[in-house]
Design an enzyme around this catalytic site. Structure first.
Site, PDB file in Angstrom:
ATOM      1  N   GLY A   1      11.060   9.109   8.803  1.00 38.43           N
ATOM      2  CA  GLY A   1      11.005   8.106   8.052  1.00 38.43           C
ATOM      3  C   GLY A   1      11.670   8.616   6.556  1.00 38.43           C
ATOM      4  O   GLY A   1      11.216   9.580   5.845  1.00 38.43           O
TER       5      GLY A   1
ATOM      6  N   GLU B   1       7.356 -13.705  -5.574  1.00 40.46           N
ATOM      7  CA  GLU B   1       8.682 -13.585  -6.250  1.00 40.46           C
ATOM      8  C   GLU B   1       9.551 -14.432  -5.435  1.00 40.46           C
ATOM      9  O   GLU B   1      10.732 -14.942  -6.042  1.00 40.46           O
ATOM     10  CB  GLU B   1       9.185 -12.131  -6.051  1.00 40.46           C
ATOM     11  CG  GLU B   1       9.164 -11.401  -4.750  1.00 40.46           C
ATOM     12  CD  GLU B   1       9.067  -9.806  -5.001  1.00 40.46           C
ATOM     13  OE1 GLU B   1       9.024  -9.268  -6.020  1.00 40.46           O
ATOM     14  OE2 GLU B   1       9.356  -9.221  -3.855  1.00 40.46           O
TER      15      GLU B   1
ATOM     16  N   VAL C   1      11.772   7.390  16.544  1.00 40.58           N
ATOM     17  CA  VAL C   1      10.736   8.225  17.087  1.00 40.58           C
ATOM     18  C   VAL C   1       9.754   7.444  17.841  1.00 40.58           C
ATOM     19  O   VAL C   1       9.588   6.300  17.541  1.00 40.58           O
ATOM     20  CB  VAL C   1       9.968   8.843  15.878  1.00 40.58           C
ATOM     21  CG1 VAL C   1       8.719   9.527  16.315  1.00 40.58           C
ATOM     22  CG2 VAL C   1      11.103  10.005  15.201  1.00 40.58           C
TER      23      VAL C   1
ATOM     24  N   GLY D   1      11.778   6.477   3.826  1.00 39.27           N
ATOM     25  CA  GLY D   1      11.640   5.366   2.898  1.00 39.27           C
ATOM     26  C   GLY D   1      11.175   6.262   1.717  1.00 39.27           C
ATOM     27  O   GLY D   1      11.561   7.371   1.473  1.00 39.27           O
ATOM     28  N   PHE D   2      10.211   5.781   0.682  1.00 36.88           N
ATOM     29  CA  PHE D   2      10.007   6.277  -0.597  1.00 36.88           C
ATOM     30  C   PHE D   2       9.194   7.561  -0.168  1.00 36.88           C
ATOM     31  O   PHE D   2       9.536   8.525  -0.868  1.00 36.88           O
ATOM     32  CB  PHE D   2       9.124   5.290  -1.221  1.00 36.88           C
ATOM     33  CG  PHE D   2       9.871   4.174  -1.819  1.00 36.88           C
ATOM     34  CD1 PHE D   2      10.541   4.328  -3.081  1.00 36.88           C
ATOM     35  CD2 PHE D   2       9.691   3.005  -1.366  1.00 36.88           C
ATOM     36  CE1 PHE D   2      11.396   3.312  -3.816  1.00 36.88           C
ATOM     37  CE2 PHE D   2      10.470   1.761  -1.829  1.00 36.88           C
ATOM     38  CZ  PHE D   2      11.537   2.261  -3.243  1.00 36.88           C
ATOM     39  N   GLY D   3       8.367   7.562   0.885  1.00 40.57           N
ATOM     40  CA  GLY D   3       7.408   8.710   0.875  1.00 40.57           C
ATOM     41  C   GLY D   3       8.273   9.805   1.498  1.00 40.57           C
ATOM     42  O   GLY D   3       8.388  10.948   0.926  1.00 40.57           O
TER      43      GLY D   3
ATOM     44  N   ASP E   1       2.780   3.927   3.245  1.00 37.97           N
ATOM     45  CA  ASP E   1       2.264   2.631   3.658  1.00 37.97           C
ATOM     46  C   ASP E   1       1.281   3.029   5.260  1.00 37.97           C
ATOM     47  O   ASP E   1       0.505   2.243   5.554  1.00 37.97           O
ATOM     48  CB  ASP E   1       3.105   1.553   3.831  1.00 37.97           C
ATOM     49  CG  ASP E   1       3.739   0.769   2.675  1.00 37.97           C
ATOM     50  OD1 ASP E   1       3.299   1.358   1.567  1.00 37.97           O
ATOM     51  OD2 ASP E   1       4.494   0.020   2.818  1.00 37.97           O
TER      52      ASP E   1
ATOM     53  N   ALA F   1       5.274   1.563  -3.745  1.00 40.05           N
ATOM     54  CA  ALA F   1       6.204   2.677  -3.772  1.00 40.05           C
ATOM     55  C   ALA F   1       5.600   3.884  -4.704  1.00 40.05           C
ATOM     56  O   ALA F   1       5.634   5.240  -4.096  1.00 40.05           O
ATOM     57  CB  ALA F   1       7.264   2.055  -4.428  1.00 40.05           C
TER      58      ALA F   1
HETATM   59  C1  LIG Z   1       9.855  -7.199   0.189  1.00 39.63           C
HETATM   60  C2  LIG Z   1       8.821  -5.744  -0.434  1.00 39.63           C
HETATM   61  C3  LIG Z   1       8.716  -5.822  -1.948  1.00 39.63           C
HETATM   62  C4  LIG Z   1       7.978  -4.745  -2.073  1.00 39.63           C
HETATM   63  N1  LIG Z   1       7.988  -4.835  -3.766  1.00 39.63           N
HETATM   64  C5  LIG Z   1       7.210  -3.673  -4.127  1.00 39.63           C
HETATM   65  C6  LIG Z   1       7.134  -3.367  -5.665  1.00 39.63           C
HETATM   66  O1  LIG Z   1       7.618  -4.280  -6.513  1.00 39.63           O
HETATM   67  N2  LIG Z   1       6.549  -2.332  -6.111  1.00 39.63           N
HETATM   68  C7  LIG Z   1       6.076  -1.236  -5.358  1.00 39.63           C
HETATM   69  O2  LIG Z   1       5.642  -0.247  -5.755  1.00 39.63           O
HETATM   70  N3  LIG Z   1       6.134  -1.545  -4.072  1.00 39.63           N
HETATM   71  C8  LIG Z   1       6.931  -2.785  -3.460  1.00 39.63           C
HETATM   72  N4  LIG Z   1       6.635  -2.878  -2.026  1.00 39.63           N
HETATM   73  C9  LIG Z   1       6.092  -1.853  -1.126  1.00 39.63           C
HETATM   74  C10 LIG Z   1       6.803  -0.262  -1.100  1.00 39.63           C
HETATM   75  O3  LIG Z   1       8.290  -1.162  -0.874  1.00 39.63           O
HETATM   76  C11 LIG Z   1       6.198   0.396   0.110  1.00 39.63           C
HETATM   77  O4  LIG Z   1       4.768   0.660  -0.417  1.00 39.63           O
HETATM   78  C12 LIG Z   1       7.012   1.796   0.300  1.00 39.63           C
HETATM   79  O5  LIG Z   1       8.201   1.152   0.833  1.00 39.63           O
HETATM   80  C13 LIG Z   1       6.159   2.618   1.198  1.00 39.63           C
HETATM   81  O6  LIG Z   1       6.933   3.720   1.254  1.00 39.63           O
HETATM   82  P1  LIG Z   1       7.050   4.474   2.834  1.00 39.63           P
HETATM   83  O7  LIG Z   1       8.004   5.581   2.767  1.00 39.63           O
HETATM   84  O8  LIG Z   1       5.574   4.474   3.217  1.00 39.63           O
HETATM   85  O9  LIG Z   1       7.835   3.518   4.042  1.00 39.63           O
HETATM   86  P2  LIG Z   1       9.113   2.607   3.957  1.00 39.63           P
HETATM   87  O10 LIG Z   1       9.712   2.823   2.515  1.00 39.63           O
HETATM   88  O11 LIG Z   1       8.810   1.365   4.493  1.00 39.63           O
HETATM   89  O12 LIG Z   1       9.967   3.511   4.979  1.00 39.63           O
HETATM   90  C14 LIG Z   1       9.469   3.738   6.124  1.00 39.63           C
HETATM   91  C15 LIG Z   1      10.656   4.252   6.905  1.00 39.63           C
HETATM   92  O13 LIG Z   1      10.452   4.751   8.329  1.00 39.63           O
HETATM   93  C16 LIG Z   1      11.430   4.438   9.085  1.00 39.63           C
HETATM   94  N5  LIG Z   1      10.859   4.313  10.468  1.00 39.63           N
HETATM   95  C17 LIG Z   1       9.981   3.485  10.747  1.00 39.63           C
HETATM   96  N6  LIG Z   1       9.619   3.496  12.040  1.00 39.63           N
HETATM   97  C18 LIG Z   1      10.373   4.741  12.431  1.00 39.63           C
HETATM   98  C19 LIG Z   1      10.610   5.147  13.893  1.00 39.63           C
HETATM   99  N7  LIG Z   1       9.949   4.661  14.946  1.00 39.63           N
HETATM  100  N8  LIG Z   1      11.430   6.128  13.970  1.00 39.63           N
HETATM  101  C20 LIG Z   1      12.190   6.490  13.008  1.00 39.63           C
HETATM  102  N9  LIG Z   1      12.090   5.884  11.582  1.00 39.63           N
HETATM  103  C21 LIG Z   1      11.263   5.019  11.563  1.00 39.63           C
HETATM  104  C22 LIG Z   1      11.979   3.219   8.562  1.00 39.63           C
HETATM  105  O14 LIG Z   1      13.329   2.923   8.920  1.00 39.63           O
HETATM  106  C23 LIG Z   1      11.806   3.302   7.070  1.00 39.63           C
HETATM  107  O15 LIG Z   1      13.223   4.177   6.471  1.00 39.63           O
HETATM  108  C24 LIG Z   1       7.394  -3.890  -1.383  1.00 39.63           C
HETATM  109  C25 LIG Z   1       7.583  -3.893  -0.340  1.00 39.63           C
HETATM  110  C26 LIG Z   1       8.425  -5.085   0.511  1.00 39.63           C
HETATM  111  C27 LIG Z   1       8.548  -5.087   1.746  1.00 39.63           C
END
Ligand SMILES: Cc1cc2nc3c(=O)[nH]c(=O)nc-3n(C[C@H](O)[C@H](O)[C@H](O)COP(=O)(O)OP(=O)(O)OC[C@H]3O[C@@H](n4cnc5c(N)ncnc54)[C@H](O)[C@@H]3O)c2cc1C
Length: 450
Positions: free
Chosen positions: A13, A172, A81, A15-17, A301, A317
């Protein structure tokens, strides 16, 4: 772990993490593999701007490869994955296995329909660029269909937009949709008046933005009402169907229904062989590893992590970012300590530093909570704008988004108003419209504009 080769860190993943683990380990003596099923990182906090035609996808997303290109110990694989073999220390993808010494699972979450997955077709949620484009398509298409039907003298599609869920995403979306109806689209249609569209935000709990202090929830509701959004709290949607939602026996016609009501963690959590919580999140230890596997971490998340007072950390995030940096530091220290005394050091617990929360509602409307300091309106909105532009990935994107925002603030324009893909609108395309119109004649919604 063979001491002659660099330890291999696999991050699932980007994403932010995940990205923050990779970036923070970039200079460490490790080989890193980042695996993501998409080729891009999405700045999810600005997805609603794509969904409401304010920004284009490329302005809020960036290729993972290009973000990490300067880090020579990082390779990027685009792959889904599918599972893990924790005993053999292998990450499974559809066509290969990737071995690891350390594994970080940061696969995030998606929307949940409380066991009614069939509702997704009629009420898309907002999580990915594809979701945002689908929402944009439906919203813009609704106006086009209404104009065409009215111009042809047919019974027109009622411009009701129903948003289910009064958390930050629902709020929003509702506020920004209202802005489109009342400003961006005025003077562009001849048969319909977009300003007569009705935006309804439905929240099951007693207040919108339930994670915020009560005074801010109240303020958010007032700001929404000033934007002509109807807010119904303590109201449960019991059915979503093509072109309508039901609240008990009441059927509300809706040109577009959007879902912002529930979140479920990635199904990958269950594949780690530990019991997950009701939302599918993986309970982690204080150092964010999973029980019996100190080499496996779950962050963002997908993790059910608690703060020092035992309170569950929110799915936002900053939590994912700080967790990512924490795990990277822990791994680096452990590898360096092992080199020196062969043992590694004892692990610290993760502590989240809560810098405050911001939620935007619309143009010059937002709420902000910084500990005991609560702000509403223009100043909160400016803070929101500043923070979100600052954290956007890539200087180009920051600049473009800043210019776009300044332009649309002055002109009210929303420049990304393209309808692409299908021209079907569930419940309202010609073959289905007669059925929906017939049902509507039997039961006219209360409080919903025609
Ligand atoms: C519409 C929306 C608005 C938001 N607004 C805010 C805000 O204003 N402020 C704030 O702080 N937070 C906000 N959030 C929450 C924030 O975006 C999440 O808390 C943050 O993205 C979590 O980061 P993460 O790394 O856990 O997961 P994510 O950023 O979701 O990244 C997960 C990654 O894993 C990858 N992935 C998933 N499953 C698989 C798999 N099986 N195989 C390979 N790759 C995979 C995905 O493609 C993705 O790139 C918002 C979320 C959404 C949906």
């Amino acid at each position: 772990m063979n001491s002659k080769v660099k330890p291999r860190v696999v991050i699932v993943g980007a994403g932010f993490g995940g990205l923050n683990v990779a970036r923070s380990l970039a200079k460490a003596p490790v080989q890193i593999t980042v695996v993501d099923r998409r080729n891009h990182h999405t700045f999810q906090p600005l997805l609603y701007q794509v969904a409401t035609a304010g920004l284009s996808p490329g302005e809020i997303a960036a290729p993972i490869r290009s973000i990490l290109r300067g880090h020579h110990n990082v390779e990027v694989l685009m792959a889904e994955v599918t599972g893990f073999d924790l005993d053999r220390r292998v990450v499974e993808t559809a066509d290969s296995g990737i071995g690891y010494d350390y594994l970080i699972v940061a696969a995030g979450a998606s929307h949940a329909y409380f066991g009614h997955e069939e509702w997704e077709r009629f009420a898309p949620g907002l999580k990915t660029i594809e979701d945002a484009l689908e929402i944009r398509r439906r919203v813009l298409l609704a106006f086009e269909l209404a104009e065409r039907q009215t111009a042809a003298g047919e019974p027109a599609l009622p411009l009701n937009f129903v948003i289910v869920g009064g958390g930050p995403t629902g709020v929003e979306l509702a506020g920004t949709l209202s802005e489109i109806c009342h400003h961006a689209l005025t003077h562009e249609f001849r048969a319909i008046d977009p300003a007569r569209a009705h935006i309804l935000l439905i929240e099951g709990g007693p207040r919108v933005l339930p994670a915020y202090a009560e005074d801010l929830s109240r303020s958010a509701q007032e700001q929404l009402q000033r934007l002509s959004v109807e807010v119904r709290t303590s109201t449960m949607v019991t059915q979503v169907e093509p072109g309508a939602v039901r609240i008990g026996n009441t059927r509300l016609e809706a040109a577009v229904v959007l879902w912002a009501a529930g979140v479920a963690a990635s199904p990958l959590g269950k594949k780690l062989g530990v019991a997950v919580d009701r939302a599918g999140r993986v309970p982690v230890q204080p150092d964010l590893s999973i029980p019996n596997h100190p080499e496996v971490f779950v962050i963002g998340d997908l993790a059910a992590a608690k703060d020092q007072h035992g309170k569950m950390l929110p799915g936002v995030a900053p939590v994912a970012i700080q967790e990512g940096r924490f795990v990277a530091k822990l791994i680096r220290h452990e590898i360096e300590a092992k080199k020196e005394d062969g043992k590694g050091n004892s692990r610290r617990a993760f502590h989240y530093w809560d810098k405050g929360s911001l939620a935007t509602i619309g143009r010059a409307a937002a709420v902000a909570e910084f500990g005991k300091i609560h702000i509403s309106g223009f100043i909160a909105w400016l803070s929101w704008l500043f923070v979100h532009i600052l954290f956007l990935i890539g200087f180009r994107n920051r600049l473009l988004v800043f210019i776009q925002w300044a332009w649309s603030y002055v002109t009210y324009e929303r420049g990304a108003r393209l309808i692409t893909g299908s021209t079907d609108l569930p419940g309202w395309t010609p073959d289905q419209h007669s059925t929906t119109a017939e049902a509507a004649r039997q039961e006219i919604p209360t409080g919903a504009a025609k």
